[in-house]
Design an enzyme around this catalytic site. Structure first.
Site, PDB file in Angstrom:
ATOM      1  N   LYS A  67     -13.086  -0.599   6.869  1.00 52.02           N
ATOM      2  CA  LYS A  67     -13.691  -1.483   5.868  1.00 52.02           C
ATOM      3  C   LYS A  67     -14.663  -2.472   6.493  1.00 52.02           C
ATOM      4  O   LYS A  67     -15.750  -2.676   5.998  1.00 52.02           O
ATOM      5  CB  LYS A  67     -12.606  -2.267   5.119  1.00 52.02           C
ATOM      6  CG  LYS A  67     -11.324  -1.497   4.888  1.00 52.02           C
ATOM      7  CD  LYS A  67     -11.372  -0.651   3.650  1.00 52.02           C
ATOM      8  CE  LYS A  67     -10.329   0.436   3.742  1.00 52.02           C
ATOM      9  NZ  LYS A  67      -9.615   0.696   2.534  1.00 52.02           N
ATOM     10  N   ALA A  81      -6.200  -4.161   8.102  1.00 52.51           N
ATOM     11  CA  ALA A  81      -7.244  -3.238   7.656  1.00 52.51           C
ATOM     12  C   ALA A  81      -8.474  -3.988   7.160  1.00 52.51           C
ATOM     13  O   ALA A  81      -9.468  -3.368   6.794  1.00 52.51           O
ATOM     14  CB  ALA A  81      -6.699  -2.327   6.556  1.00 52.51           C
ATOM     15  N   TRP A 106       0.887  -1.166   0.000  1.00 50.83           N
ATOM     16  CA  TRP A 106       0.000   0.000   0.000  1.00 50.83           C
ATOM     17  C   TRP A 106       0.923   1.214   0.000  1.00 50.83           C
ATOM     18  O   TRP A 106       1.828   1.291   0.860  1.00 50.83           O
ATOM     19  CB  TRP A 106      -0.862  -0.047   1.263  1.00 50.83           C
ATOM     20  CG  TRP A 106      -1.866   1.047   1.378  1.00 50.83           C
ATOM     21  CD1 TRP A 106      -2.678   1.522   0.401  1.00 50.83           C
ATOM     22  CD2 TRP A 106      -2.186   1.793   2.564  1.00 50.83           C
ATOM     23  NE1 TRP A 106      -3.487   2.505   0.894  1.00 50.83           N
ATOM     24  CE2 TRP A 106      -3.207   2.692   2.216  1.00 50.83           C
ATOM     25  CE3 TRP A 106      -1.722   1.781   3.873  1.00 50.83           C
ATOM     26  CZ2 TRP A 106      -3.773   3.580   3.136  1.00 50.83           C
ATOM     27  CZ3 TRP A 106      -2.271   2.657   4.786  1.00 50.83           C
ATOM     28  CH2 TRP A 106      -3.285   3.549   4.414  1.00 50.83           C
ATOM     29  N   ASP A 160      -0.301  -4.716   9.944  1.00 48.16           N
ATOM     30  CA  ASP A 160      -1.338  -3.801   9.482  1.00 48.16           C
ATOM     31  C   ASP A 160      -2.558  -4.665   9.191  1.00 48.16           C
ATOM     32  O   ASP A 160      -2.503  -5.535   8.314  1.00 48.16           O
ATOM     33  CB  ASP A 160      -0.849  -3.098   8.210  1.00 48.16           C
ATOM     34  CG  ASP A 160      -1.901  -2.168   7.634  1.00 48.16           C
ATOM     35  OD1 ASP A 160      -2.969  -2.008   8.259  1.00 48.16           O
ATOM     36  OD2 ASP A 160      -1.657  -1.600   6.549  1.00 48.16           O
TER      37      ASP A 160
END
Ligand code: PMP
Length: 401
Positions: A246, A212, A129, A210
């Site tokens: 999300k 997400a 990302w 991470d």
């Protein structure tokens, strides 16, 4: 004059999103930004989130008072339970605080590693990302890259990854995506995570996860967190940046947490509490305290049995729709006998897949066909629906021929 500066680089993903918004064509399709869209192409509000939002708005105790530096405690504890499980959470080895979404959680994780734990370098996946690449030097860490995705095999390059991490220096940060890797959608299997954990342990690296997309990869909360739990079971200290953008669809409410789980309790020391205070100190110098509204919603959904069950079920529907669109796209491409490798569209997880188009083919998709994907040919599968999937396949067929 020093004020006469050059423009900063544009964010590669948001720039495409903006270009889409300026395209007047009724045919325009947005498969750039990683937000879930429903079958009608609309940004989705989970039913459980709507229920929680309405009940909070009607509550007589709602106010605008500051939250503490560490945010909403109830959200932090729910999040920590989701990540580590009840047993580990209750063992007193976890420090968790509510942050301004996953992005600030990541900045805080890197900041803790750099300023408090003394790390000098951070290893980021190739590809990643883009914001990972941007954040590392902003937290005074040197950027290094490790191989992650093999563009020829359209799968994780586990040997390359292990070889590169095997060269990291003691105390370096390794930034790992727990599930639904952005941009590739290619995740490690549990036994591969165990091999990565071995290297991290041997070289005494600082793993920053991470996360997400918890539950959005497999449809199962526990399965999507298996990487983190594999490390914790092995006795490795971990830092986790959790986003609820999300999986609760709370994008603009900015809800997340940063947490640390330590393996050993040092007698006479409350390490978890000390880590919490270090993180709070970093927050105080960064944004003081987080906003409350979205966190109240998230904590209510996770803390209420009925809403939670409704939420978990609805994410399964979301994951089911994404899976179906993956199959539809692959099918449309294979039916047209479009040259290329399309199997990985159904083998990868989460919202993203790398189509494997060249930069100029992506540009042609945009200019000629009004289809907006990022320059590396990452497509957000959740932007597809029955009305546009054939159109997207047709456009891919045209640009690769
Ligand atoms: N990590 C990854 C890999 C992401 O894709 C995103 C969202 N695009 C985030 C972190 C952070 O999102 P947010 O700041 O909205 O929580």
């Amino acid at each position: 004059s020093k004020w006469d500066v050059l423009a900063a680089p544009r964010d590669p993903i948001l720039a495409i999103h903006q270009a889409y918004q300026q395209d007047p064509s009724p045919l325009a399709v947005n498969v750039s930004v990683g937000a879930y869209r429903d079958a009608g192409g609309n940004v989705h509000e989970f039913r459980a989130v709507r229920d929680a939002r309405l009940s909070i708005a009607a509550s007589s105790t709602y106010d605008h008072a500051y939250l503490p530096i560490s945010g909403l405690e109830h959200l932090a504890s729910q999040s920590a339970r989701l990540i580590y499980g009840d047993d580990v959470f209750e063992s007193g080895r976890v420090a968790c605080l509510h942050t301004v979404s996953g992005s600030c959680a990541l900045r805080l994780a890197l900041s803790l590693a750099s300023r408090v734990l003394g790390a000098e370098e951070a290893h980021v996946s190739l590809p990643a990302w883009p914001n990972h690449v941007q954040m590392v030097p902003m937290e005074a860490l040197k950027l290094a890259r490790y191989r992650y995705y093999d563009y020829d095999r359209h799968a994780v390059d586990i040997d390359g990854m292990l070889a590169d991490l095997g060269k990291a220096k003691r105390g370096d940060v390794v930034l790992l995506q727990a599930c639904a890797h952005n941009p590739s959608g290619a995740d490690l299997k549990e036994r591969e995570w165990r091999r990565v954990a071995d290297v991290v342990q041997q070289r005494r690296l600082v793993p920053v996860f991470d996360m997400a997309y918890q539950e959005l990869a497999s449809g199962d909360m526990e399965e999507d967190v298996c990487a983190v739990r594999t490390f914790v079971r092995k006795g490795i200290n971990v830092i986790v940046a959790q986003s609820f953008s999300k999986n609760l669809g709370l994008y603009n409410s900015r809800v997340g947490t940063v947490s640390v789980c330590v393996a050993d309790k040092v007698p006479g020391r409350d390490t978890a509490t000390n880590l919490l205070s270090q993180l709070s100190w970093l927050v105080r110098g960064m944004y003081s305290s987080p906003p409350a509204h979205g966190a109240l919603i998230a904590a209510k959904v996770m803390g209420d049995d009925t809403l939670r069950a409704k939420w978990l079920l609805e994410i399964k529907e979301v994951v089911g729709r994404i899976g179906k669109m993956r199959e539809r796209l692959r099918d449309e491409l294979e039916r047209r006998k479009v040259a290329g490798h399309w199997k990985h569209i159904t083998q990868t997880k989460g919202m993203f897949v790398l189509l494997g188009l060249t930069y100029s083919q992506v540009e042609r998709m945009r200019v000629l066909h009004h289809i907006y994907l990022t320059g590396n040919s990452r497509i957000n599968i959740a932007g597809l629906n029955e009305n546009n999937v054939a159109q997207v396949a047709e456009a891919i067929a045209e640009v690769v021929q």
